[in-house]
Design a protein around this motif. Structure first.
Motif, PDB file in Angstrom:
ATOM      1  N   PRO A  15       0.812  -1.223   0.000  1.00  0.00           N
ATOM      2  CA  PRO A  15       0.000   0.000   0.000  1.00  0.00           C
ATOM      3  C   PRO A  15       0.846   1.276   0.000  1.00  0.00           C
ATOM      4  N   LEU A  34       9.730  -1.110  -8.161  1.00  0.00           N
ATOM      5  CA  LEU A  34      10.346  -2.438  -8.064  1.00  0.00           C
ATOM      6  C   LEU A  34       9.705  -3.235  -6.929  1.00  0.00           C
ATOM      7  N   ASP A  35       9.455  -4.506  -7.159  1.00  0.00           N
ATOM      8  CA  ASP A  35       9.014  -5.363  -6.046  1.00  0.00           C
ATOM      9  C   ASP A  35       9.603  -6.748  -6.226  1.00  0.00           C
ATOM     10  N   ALA A  37       8.302  -9.422  -5.221  1.00  0.00           N
ATOM     11  CA  ALA A  37       7.224 -10.388  -5.467  1.00  0.00           C
ATOM     12  C   ALA A  37       6.679 -10.236  -6.879  1.00  0.00           C
ATOM     13  N   THR A  44       0.579 -11.023   5.195  1.00  0.00           N
ATOM     14  CA  THR A  44      -0.081 -11.372   6.453  1.00  0.00           C
ATOM     15  C   THR A  44      -0.665 -10.122   7.087  1.00  0.00           C
ATOM     16  N   ALA A  48      -8.222  -5.245   7.405  1.00  0.00           N
ATOM     17  CA  ALA A  48      -9.228  -4.203   7.652  1.00  0.00           C
ATOM     18  C   ALA A  48      -8.765  -2.874   7.067  1.00  0.00           C
ATOM     19  N   ASP A 110      -4.055  -5.546  -2.426  1.00  0.00           N
ATOM     20  CA  ASP A 110      -2.734  -5.053  -2.837  1.00  0.00           C
ATOM     21  C   ASP A 110      -2.539  -5.190  -4.348  1.00  0.00           C
ATOM     22  N   ASP A 164       9.662  -0.919   1.421  1.00  0.00           N
ATOM     23  CA  ASP A 164       9.820  -2.370   1.317  1.00  0.00           C
ATOM     24  C   ASP A 164       9.520  -3.101   2.614  1.00  0.00           C
ATOM     25  N   ALA A 187       2.317 -10.637  15.459  1.00  0.00           N
ATOM     26  CA  ALA A 187       0.929 -11.072  15.276  1.00  0.00           C
ATOM     27  C   ALA A 187       0.890 -12.292  14.372  1.00  0.00           C
ATOM     28  N   SER A 188      -0.149 -13.131  14.589  1.00  0.00           N
ATOM     29  CA  SER A 188      -0.357 -14.242  13.668  1.00  0.00           C
ATOM     30  C   SER A 188      -1.819 -14.259  13.263  1.00  0.00           C
ATOM     31  N   ARG A 189      -2.061 -14.763  12.084  1.00  0.00           N
ATOM     32  CA  ARG A 189      -3.453 -14.837  11.635  1.00  0.00           C
ATOM     33  C   ARG A 189      -3.676 -15.999  10.685  1.00  0.00           C
ATOM     34  N   TRP A 216      -8.565 -11.188  17.616  1.00  0.00           N
ATOM     35  CA  TRP A 216      -9.553 -10.556  16.734  1.00  0.00           C
ATOM     36  C   TRP A 216     -10.247 -11.561  15.824  1.00  0.00           C
ATOM     37  N   PHE A 218     -12.315 -10.882  12.266  1.00  0.00           N
ATOM     38  CA  PHE A 218     -12.798  -9.890  11.297  1.00  0.00           C
ATOM     39  C   PHE A 218     -13.588 -10.623  10.207  1.00  0.00           C
ATOM     40  N   ASP A 294       5.660   0.642   6.514  1.00  0.00           N
ATOM     41  CA  ASP A 294       6.320  -0.159   7.557  1.00  0.00           C
ATOM     42  C   ASP A 294       7.834   0.035   7.550  1.00  0.00           C
ATOM     43  N   GLU A 305      -3.233  -0.804  12.771  1.00  0.00           N
ATOM     44  CA  GLU A 305      -3.555  -0.460  11.381  1.00  0.00           C
ATOM     45  C   GLU A 305      -2.353   0.230  10.730  1.00  0.00           C
ATOM     46  N   MET A 307      -2.038   0.229   6.888  1.00  0.00           N
ATOM     47  CA  MET A 307      -2.243   0.591   5.475  1.00  0.00           C
ATOM     48  C   MET A 307      -2.541   2.082   5.331  1.00  0.00           C
TER      49      MET A 307
HETATM   50  C1  LIG Z   1      -1.013 -10.012  11.467  1.00  0.00           C
HETATM   51  C2  LIG Z   1      -1.130  -8.575  11.020  1.00  0.00           C
HETATM   52  C3  LIG Z   1      -2.382  -7.972  10.996  1.00  0.00           C
HETATM   53  C4  LIG Z   1      -2.500  -6.638  10.509  1.00  0.00           C
HETATM   54  N1  LIG Z   1      -3.768  -6.109  10.397  1.00  0.00           N
HETATM   55  C5  LIG Z   1      -3.927  -4.913   9.785  1.00  0.00           C
HETATM   56  C6  LIG Z   1      -5.225  -4.436   9.476  1.00  0.00           C
HETATM   57  O1  LIG Z   1      -6.241  -5.091   9.723  1.00  0.00           O
HETATM   58  N2  LIG Z   1      -5.317  -3.218   8.857  1.00  0.00           N
HETATM   59  C7  LIG Z   1      -4.210  -2.479   8.511  1.00  0.00           C
HETATM   60  O2  LIG Z   1      -4.347  -1.386   7.956  1.00  0.00           O
HETATM   61  N3  LIG Z   1      -2.958  -2.944   8.793  1.00  0.00           N
HETATM   62  C8  LIG Z   1      -2.789  -4.128   9.388  1.00  0.00           C
HETATM   63  N4  LIG Z   1      -1.520  -4.618   9.596  1.00  0.00           N
HETATM   64  C9  LIG Z   1      -0.355  -3.803   9.189  1.00  0.00           C
HETATM   65  C10 LIG Z   1      -0.183  -3.816   7.665  1.00  0.00           C
HETATM   66  O3  LIG Z   1      -0.138  -5.146   7.196  1.00  0.00           O
HETATM   67  C11 LIG Z   1       1.103  -3.066   7.258  1.00  0.00           C
HETATM   68  O4  LIG Z   1       1.206  -1.887   7.993  1.00  0.00           O
HETATM   69  C12 LIG Z   1       1.084  -2.740   5.761  1.00  0.00           C
HETATM   70  O5  LIG Z   1       1.160  -3.892   4.978  1.00  0.00           O
HETATM   71  C13 LIG Z   1       2.259  -1.804   5.421  1.00  0.00           C
HETATM   72  O6  LIG Z   1       2.317  -1.574   4.038  1.00  0.00           O
HETATM   73  P1  LIG Z   1       3.723  -1.320   3.314  1.00  0.00           P
HETATM   74  O7  LIG Z   1       3.388  -1.014   1.913  1.00  0.00           O
HETATM   75  O8  LIG Z   1       4.529  -0.381   4.102  1.00  0.00           O
HETATM   76  O9  LIG Z   1       4.497  -2.702   3.401  1.00  0.00           O
HETATM   77  P2  LIG Z   1       4.130  -4.200   2.806  1.00  0.00           P
HETATM   78  O10 LIG Z   1       2.672  -4.267   2.663  1.00  0.00           O
HETATM   79  O11 LIG Z   1       4.844  -5.107   3.669  1.00  0.00           O
HETATM   80  O12 LIG Z   1       4.769  -4.124   1.362  1.00  0.00           O
HETATM   81  C14 LIG Z   1       6.160  -4.149   1.167  1.00  0.00           C
HETATM   82  C15 LIG Z   1       6.477  -4.594  -0.253  1.00  0.00           C
HETATM   83  O13 LIG Z   1       7.886  -4.531  -0.442  1.00  0.00           O
HETATM   84  C16 LIG Z   1       8.330  -5.670  -1.152  1.00  0.00           C
HETATM   85  N5  LIG Z   1       9.735  -5.896  -0.787  1.00  0.00           N
HETATM   86  C17 LIG Z   1      10.229  -6.262   0.419  1.00  0.00           C
HETATM   87  N6  LIG Z   1      11.578  -6.361   0.378  1.00  0.00           N
HETATM   88  C18 LIG Z   1      11.936  -6.060  -0.898  1.00  0.00           C
HETATM   89  C19 LIG Z   1      13.193  -5.999  -1.581  1.00  0.00           C
HETATM   90  N7  LIG Z   1      14.340  -6.285  -0.944  1.00  0.00           N
HETATM   91  N8  LIG Z   1      13.214  -5.653  -2.889  1.00  0.00           N
HETATM   92  C20 LIG Z   1      12.046  -5.366  -3.542  1.00  0.00           C
HETATM   93  N9  LIG Z   1      10.829  -5.430  -2.952  1.00  0.00           N
HETATM   94  C21 LIG Z   1      10.769  -5.752  -1.635  1.00  0.00           C
HETATM   95  C22 LIG Z   1       7.398  -6.788  -0.687  1.00  0.00           C
HETATM   96  O14 LIG Z   1       7.330  -7.835  -1.633  1.00  0.00           O
HETATM   97  C23 LIG Z   1       6.070  -6.040  -0.529  1.00  0.00           C
HETATM   98  O15 LIG Z   1       5.276  -6.110  -1.695  1.00  0.00           O
HETATM   99  C24 LIG Z   1      -1.359  -5.918  10.101  1.00  0.00           C
HETATM  100  C25 LIG Z   1      -0.096  -6.524  10.155  1.00  0.00           C
HETATM  101  C26 LIG Z   1       0.013  -7.848  10.599  1.00  0.00           C
HETATM  102  C27 LIG Z   1       1.380  -8.493  10.625  1.00  0.00           C
END
Ligand SMILES: Cc1cc2nc3c(=O)[nH]c(=O)nc-3n(C[C@H](O)[C@H](O)[C@H](O)COP(=O)(O)OP(=O)(O)OC[C@H]3O[C@@H](n4cnc5c(N)ncnc54)[C@H](O)[C@@H]3O)c2cc1C
Length: 408
Positions: A15, A34-35, A37, A44, A48, A110, A164, A187-189, A216, A218, A294, A305, A307
């Motif tokens: 996100p 770049l990703d 994946a 995980t 929500a 996503d 990333d 956390a685990s789900r 939780w 959901f 993150d 939360e 996203m």
């Molecule tokens: C169990 C659990 C429950 C959660 N519940 C919620 C919820 O209900 N609602 C909510 O809003 N948030 C929730 N969160 C938090 C949420 O999942 C994260 O905050 C969110 O995904 C952050 O988005 P991001 O884009 O920063 O990172 P990510 O979603 O982790 O995306 C990072 C991307 O970077 C890529 N990447 C990683 N390393 C590399 C690399 N070396 N080179 C290239 N690409 C790379 C990955 O493939 C990935 O696509 C939860 C988290 C967990 C663990």
């Protein structure tokens, strides 16, 4: 500019990275996404999507489309206390309409965001794992990594955005990914089908066996649910908690859930991941780079939360970067405007959430507040109003609020 040179490189297309790259392109920047994946990929999560996430989707003009994705719709939250009281609180109204939340599996959500960003950027490479940043003197000027054929490649840009995720290579290589167990959650789900008693509410249960974390449920459509447990890493260590076992015990042994899961079937693996919380500010900028989502430790410390804050950070980063490039100033000083704007946008909320997180660890207080809310409609209405309003939320840590409850 040659084909390996860009205005911006965005590493990661969750996100945060999808919104950052989308808004960079909107700001007319030549952007490489770049990703590691290949999409669709899972993440995980509790799945929500909050009002803040919806707000950024609206800025991207994607909300109407997003509503067509398969999802569960929720209108409120059920909270239960360690001594067994439960209260249902509706989401606050929005523009005179019933407040609404969305539970959409991250594999779908996503991918939707990613495909929409991919359409806009100058170049996008999936299956490309970034392994390091490239620096010239003290300035970040690009990244290197490996594609699916194991070829090492380098790309150059005026600014690199590290989006990333929790184990960010960009933050780590820049020495900014230090973990503080008091500001990180584990956390685990898993997904379950045939769960009894689901309503159009998300459920957060502060049950004895999970405290100081929560359990939780959901609802994600029909009888399916995203089920999980989250606990602060410092508490996991201190109390020697096993997060997955704690979750399974809650499902199998807790009187509240045993019956509801009697005929339920787990339909996914149980996955665990870490949540870097915004309660401890991380340095998010330097010469030629910015961290989002993150990778910058921006998760709400009470709700978990991430996203919404991640997408907000992508939006703000793109604005500041566009300005920096226009002014030809790629310095830390210029880019630190992103940190200021971001904390202006989310700082107060994070502060309140951190206080709520700490209060949630006080069992008698949880029992008292949830029991009052369960038995008094007017208390439910006050809490619903407080959840809607940042200023009013601060009442949660005012002694006057609890005195009022005592005599209500
Ligand atoms: C169990 C659990 C429950 C959660 N519940 C919620 C919820 O209900 N609602 C909510 O809003 N948030 C929730 N969160 C938090 C949420 O999942 C994260 O905050 C969110 O995904 C952050 O988005 P991001 O884009 O920063 O990172 P990510 O979603 O982790 O995306 C990072 C991307 O970077 C890529 N990447 C990683 N390393 C590399 C690399 N070396 N080179 C290239 N690409 C790379 C990955 O493939 C990935 O696509 C939860 C988290 C967990 C663990």
């Amino acid at each position: 500019m040659n084909e390996n040179e860009f205005d911006v490189i965005v590493v990661g297309s969750g996100p945060a990275g999808s919104s950052a790259s989308f808004f960079c392109t909107k700001n007319k920047l030549k952007t490489l996404l770049l990703d590691k994946a290949v999409f669709p990929r899972d993440k995980t999560c509790g799945d929500a999507e909050s009002g803040k996430t919806v707000g950024i989707l609206k800025k991207m003009n994607l909300w109407e489309e997003a509503k067509k994705l398969p999802h569960g719709t929720t209108y409120g939250v059920i909270l239960s206390s360690p001594n067994g009281y439960a209260v249902e609180i509706s989401y606050p109204e929005n523009d005179g309409r019933k407040g609404e939340g969305m539970i959409c599996p991250r594999k779908i959500f996503d991918d939707f965001l990613f495909q929409n960003s991919k359409k806009t950027v100058s170049k996008c490479i999936e299956g490309f794992t970034v392994t390091d940043v490239i620096k010239k003197d003290e300035q970040v000027i690009g990244v290197k990594g490996i594609d699916t054929e194991k070829n090492e490649k380098e790309f150059y840009a005026k600014i690199v955005i590290g989006a990333d995720g929790a184990n960010s290579v960009i933050a780590t290589k820049l020495g900014l990914n230090k973990i503080d167990a008091k500001h990180q959650c584990i956390a685990s789900r898993a997904y379950y089908d045939n769960v009894e008693g689901l309503t159009q509410n998300i459920e957060i249960h502060f049950i004895e066996s999970v405290l100081p974390g929560y359990f939780w449920i959901f609802p994600c459509g029909g009888k399916k649910a995203n089920v999980g447990v989250g606990i602060l890493t410092s508490d996991v260590k201190k109390k020697n908690k096993k997060v997955v076992q704690t979750m399974l015990d809650a499902i199998e042994k807790e009187p509240l859930f045993k019956e509801r899961f009697k005929n339920a079937k787990r339909i996914s693996e149980i996955n665990g991941w870490t949540l870097p919380m915004a309660s401890k500010k991380r340095k998010l900028t330097g010469n030629g780079f910015v961290l989002c989502g993150d990778a910058g430790s921006l998760i709400d410390p009470f709700t978990g939360e991430g996203m919404g804050n991640g997408m907000t950070s992508g939006f703000i980063a793109a604005e500041v970067i566009a300005e920096a490039i226009k002014e030809n100033d790629l310095s830390e000083k210029k880019l630190s405007e992103y940190e200021k704007k971001l904390w202006n946008a989310i700082g107060e909320e994070v502060k309140t959430s951190y206080l709520l997180q700490r209060m949630g660890k006080i069992k008698p207080l949880l029992n008292f507040v949830i029991k009052k809310a369960a038995t008094k409609k007017e208390v439910q209405e006050v809490i619903s109003g407080m959840l809607a309003n940042e200023e009013a939320k601060k009442e949660f840590y005012s002694p006057v609020f609890y005195l009022k409850l005592l005599f209500s």
